[in-house]
Design an enzyme around this catalytic site. Structure first.
Site, PDB file in Angstrom:
ATOM      1  N   HIS A  89       0.824  -1.201   0.000  1.00  0.00           N
ATOM      2  CA  HIS A  89       0.000   0.000   0.000  1.00  0.00           C
ATOM      3  C   HIS A  89       0.864   1.260   0.000  1.00  0.00           C
ATOM      4  CE1 HIS A  89      -3.397  -2.575   0.807  1.00  0.00           C
ATOM      5  NE2 HIS A  89      -4.213  -1.545   0.795  1.00  0.00           N
TER       6      HIS A  89
HETATM    7  N1  LIG Z   1     -12.520  -9.338   0.583  1.00  0.00           N
HETATM    8  C1  LIG Z   1     -13.614  -8.579   0.419  1.00  0.00           C
HETATM    9  N2  LIG Z   1     -14.756  -9.094  -0.064  1.00  0.00           N
HETATM   10  C2  LIG Z   1     -15.843  -8.317  -0.256  1.00  0.00           C
HETATM   11  N3  LIG Z   1     -15.881  -7.023   0.021  1.00  0.00           N
HETATM   12  C3  LIG Z   1     -14.776  -6.461   0.517  1.00  0.00           C
HETATM   13  C4  LIG Z   1     -13.595  -7.186   0.733  1.00  0.00           C
HETATM   14  N4  LIG Z   1     -12.651  -6.335   1.211  1.00  0.00           N
HETATM   15  C5  LIG Z   1     -13.236  -5.135   1.286  1.00  0.00           C
HETATM   16  N5  LIG Z   1     -14.523  -5.198   0.871  1.00  0.00           N
HETATM   17  C6  LIG Z   1     -15.477  -4.096   0.767  1.00  0.00           C
HETATM   18  O1  LIG Z   1     -14.751  -2.951   0.386  1.00  0.00           O
HETATM   19  C7  LIG Z   1     -14.972  -1.910   1.319  1.00  0.00           C
HETATM   20  C8  LIG Z   1     -13.718  -1.113   1.530  1.00  0.00           C
HETATM   21  O2  LIG Z   1     -13.342  -0.510   0.320  1.00  0.00           O
HETATM   22  P1  LIG Z   1     -12.126   0.515   0.276  1.00  0.00           P
HETATM   23  O3  LIG Z   1     -12.030   1.233   1.565  1.00  0.00           O
HETATM   24  O4  LIG Z   1     -12.309   1.330  -0.944  1.00  0.00           O
HETATM   25  O5  LIG Z   1     -10.849  -0.436   0.080  1.00  0.00           O
HETATM   26  P2  LIG Z   1      -9.692  -0.806   1.142  1.00  0.00           P
HETATM   27  O6  LIG Z   1     -10.304  -1.731   2.137  1.00  0.00           O
HETATM   28  O7  LIG Z   1      -8.646  -1.477   0.308  1.00  0.00           O
HETATM   29  O8  LIG Z   1      -9.219   0.477   1.757  1.00  0.00           O
HETATM   30  C9  LIG Z   1     -15.442  -2.587   2.574  1.00  0.00           C
HETATM   31  O9  LIG Z   1     -16.272  -1.734   3.328  1.00  0.00           O
HETATM   32  C10 LIG Z   1     -16.170  -3.813   2.077  1.00  0.00           C
HETATM   33  O10 LIG Z   1     -17.521  -3.546   1.805  1.00  0.00           O
HETATM   34 MG   LIG Z   2      -7.350   1.407   1.481  1.00  0.00          MG
END
Ligand SMILES: Nc1ncnc2c1ncn2[C@@H]1O[C@H](COP(=O)(O)OP(=O)(O)O)[C@@H](O)[C@H]1O
Ligand SMILES: [Mg+2]
Ligand SMILES: Nc1ncnc2c1ncn2[C@@H]1O[C@H](COP(=O)(O)OP(=O)(O)O)[C@@H](O)[C@H]1O
Ligand SMILES: [Mg+2]
Ligand SMILES: [Mg+2]
Ligand SMILES: [Mg+2]
Lengths: 128, 200, 128, 200
Positions: free
Chosen positions: A10
């Site tokens: 990241h």
């Molecule tokens: N492995 C997963 N399977 C399904 N949905 C997921 C998964 N990981 C994260 N999410 C969804 O993505 C959202 C987070 O997105 P975002 O904040 O944009 O990405 P990151 O977690 O990489 O920072 C979570 O609230 C959830 O709904």
């Molecule tokens: Mg993130």
């Protein structure tokens, strides 16, 4: 036989620092790509940067990708799926910590290990 | 029905972009405080790319939206929503019935589960998309009922314990907060309902 | 109760990047110290820098240290032994990967976990 | 005998500093190519600090050398050699016999094992320091035999498989190379032998 190593974090700083540690251990003999940061450069990952890192490290003997957290893995999987089948089958994502795993994997690759060896080494030897 | 794709996409984009702060705040409570930033980046790129996207036939246009999200979002939600749009583009027939919409969304949910190694009940966007897909497929869906279900499903993530994504690092402490991805899914589904009802 | 987190990497970039990732996840509510590099700034670790990082992150609720490879651990142990007994007993080194472990540990610390909770979370939840 | 501490330290420092490239090359084969750099940094700091160090009584001077190595080396060898010198400083009597030297070195080896979570046979500096300590303790040691044993022991690390330190990452591929820390230990012991024999 020299497997290539790709580091996906990241953080661009983590990716660069891990790459420095790999280089210190194995010099320039192991193909290495690394990337970090979302498309704007903030913390996150970018499929485009991952594809470029895979390209930079490309080896016909295979590519072992090391990732840090969730999105780095999901974006790496997505990147792999966008590649042509003959490349796709030569790429694995290691279930190993990004920094320690990269050093371990690169050491094994430097020693001539196969893609399976490299993956196993990263996954076994890394601290848990 | 013929889907007003461009209006749908504009409305979804506008709603997501203007909800960015709210989504980021939700992610700040149980994640890394970037969901709104990520989604905004993605949908701004979609808007910037609109000419290219709508030069294509509807299925391909949806796939192009998905690909843009994949390339631009920068978080786990990028490949996930990207997969959603790409699967919709693959599965939706030209003039889909409600059942067709349900089948296509269900296919997207299946693809999304595989992409995220996740399931319903893990406190993710799947907890909104899954129930809505099933409801559409059931044949008894109205715009009103879909909208209500989306809102209710997003709320239902509040008491859940996160099993996937960053929020899972919090363990039991993820309980009591709405999942940011569930909320963004609710916003998108609500936007679609509003457009189809003629009030964008 | 807020345990402090200390990140010790061979690479100053890894340490900084991991700290950024921690900050993104938990803001400024968790005491955080980080360091990387030998006394000349090259790849390695420095007891002096580790002591300063522990000091920066000091919390009476305890300090969890995340390290990457061999020398980072040995130098961290050495640093701990140089502290007065009442500090020493409040510091643990986690058997967890430096980046992933730091994010996990900090998340648990942010939630109010005890030093034992923080250590366990880093060691259990981190990818292997 | 009264140990000529300052000459000993000057000779050890000079030998290590001039062997830096060799030590780094050994570490390059099975490690991260910094052992010579690390040891050079450490002993240059010791030399820079000489006035302060020799203002102290012998035991304290040795401890100060150890502390300088701990603070300046920057690799795993820093705390390890640091522990060696600090333990010698604690254990050596004023005018040590050969047996006293053996006992003090043995105590250092014990402390070093604990510090490195390592044992004899792991392909480390312990594989030189351990045998030499045992030999000194045995009562049958001559300068000649100590020097030979140090050289032989360093060589004996070549066929070993590394179990501790960076070289352990190489597994079987660590076989066939001399351990850099074993070599630096050999250099230090040889330097001490040379000084005690009057040929520094
Ligand atoms: N492995 C997963 N399977 C399904 N949905 C997921 C998964 N990981 C994260 N999410 C969804 O993505 C959202 C987070 O997105 P975002 O904040 O944009 O990405 P990151 O977690 O990489 O920072 C979570 O609230 C959830 O709904
Ligand atoms: Mg993130
Ligand atoms: N855990 C350990 N126990 C004993 N000796 C060790 C250990 N780790 C490393 N060493 C010794 O230290 C040497 C490496 O020192 P150096 O290269 O300066 O540090 P680093 O391994 O941190 O780069 C090795 O050759 C070995 O002799
Ligand atoms: Mg997020
Ligand atoms: Mg080294
Ligand atoms: Mg080193």
């Amino acid at each position: 036989m020299t497997v290539g190593i790709v580091i996906v974090s990241h953080s661009p700083d983590v990716a660069k620092g891990a790459a420095d540690m790999v280089r210190q251990m194995v010099g320039n003999e192991v193909p290495l790509g690394f990337c970090g940061g979302n498309p704007d450069g903030g913390l996150g990952t970018s499929v485009e940067k991952i594809l470029a890192a895979i390209d930079a490290a490309w080896s016909e003997d295979g590519i072992a990708i090391l990732v840090d957290l969730g999105g780095a893995e999901t974006n790496s999987e997505m990147a792999i799926e966008m590649l042509p089948e003959e490349r796709r089958q030569k790429i694995v994502i290691c279930n190993a910590p990004v920094v320690e795993g990269a050093v371990m994997a690169a050491t094994e690759a430097w020693g001539g290990g196969s893609l399976a060896d490299v993956k196993r080494t990263a996954e076994e030897l890394s601290p848990q | 029905m013929a889907l007003p794709l461009e209006t749908l996409l504009d409305t979804v984009s506008a709603r997501i972009i203007s909800a960015a702060d709210e989504l980021t705040a939700l992610d700040s409570a149980i994640g890394d405080a970037d969901h709104g930033l990520n989604m905004k980046r993605g949908f701004e790129a979609v808007q910037a790319d609109k000419a290219g996207i709508f030069a294509k036939p509807p299925g391909e246009a949806l796939k192009a939206v998905g690909m843009t999200l994949v390339m631009k979002v920068g978080g786990a939600s990028g490949p996930l929503y990207g997969t959603l749009f790409m699967t919709l583009g693959k599965e939706l027939p030209e003039n889909p019935s409600v059942a067709d919409l349900g089948r296509a969304l269900q296919a997207s949910v299946t693809a999304l589960k595989a992409r995220g190694k996740a399931d319903i009940g893990n406190k993710t966007m799947l907890d909104v998309l899954g129930p809505v897909a099933a409801h559409l497929e059931s044949g008894s869906a109205s715009i009103e009922s879909v909208r209500a279900l989306a809102t209710e499903s997003a709320k239902a993530t509040i008491p859940m314990k996160a099993i996937r994504g960053r929020a899972s690092f919090l363990g039991d402490r993820s309980i009591g907060h709405m999942d940011p991805g569930a909320r963004s899914s609710e916003i998108m589904i609500t936007a679609v309902c509003d457009v189809l009802e003629g009030k964008p």
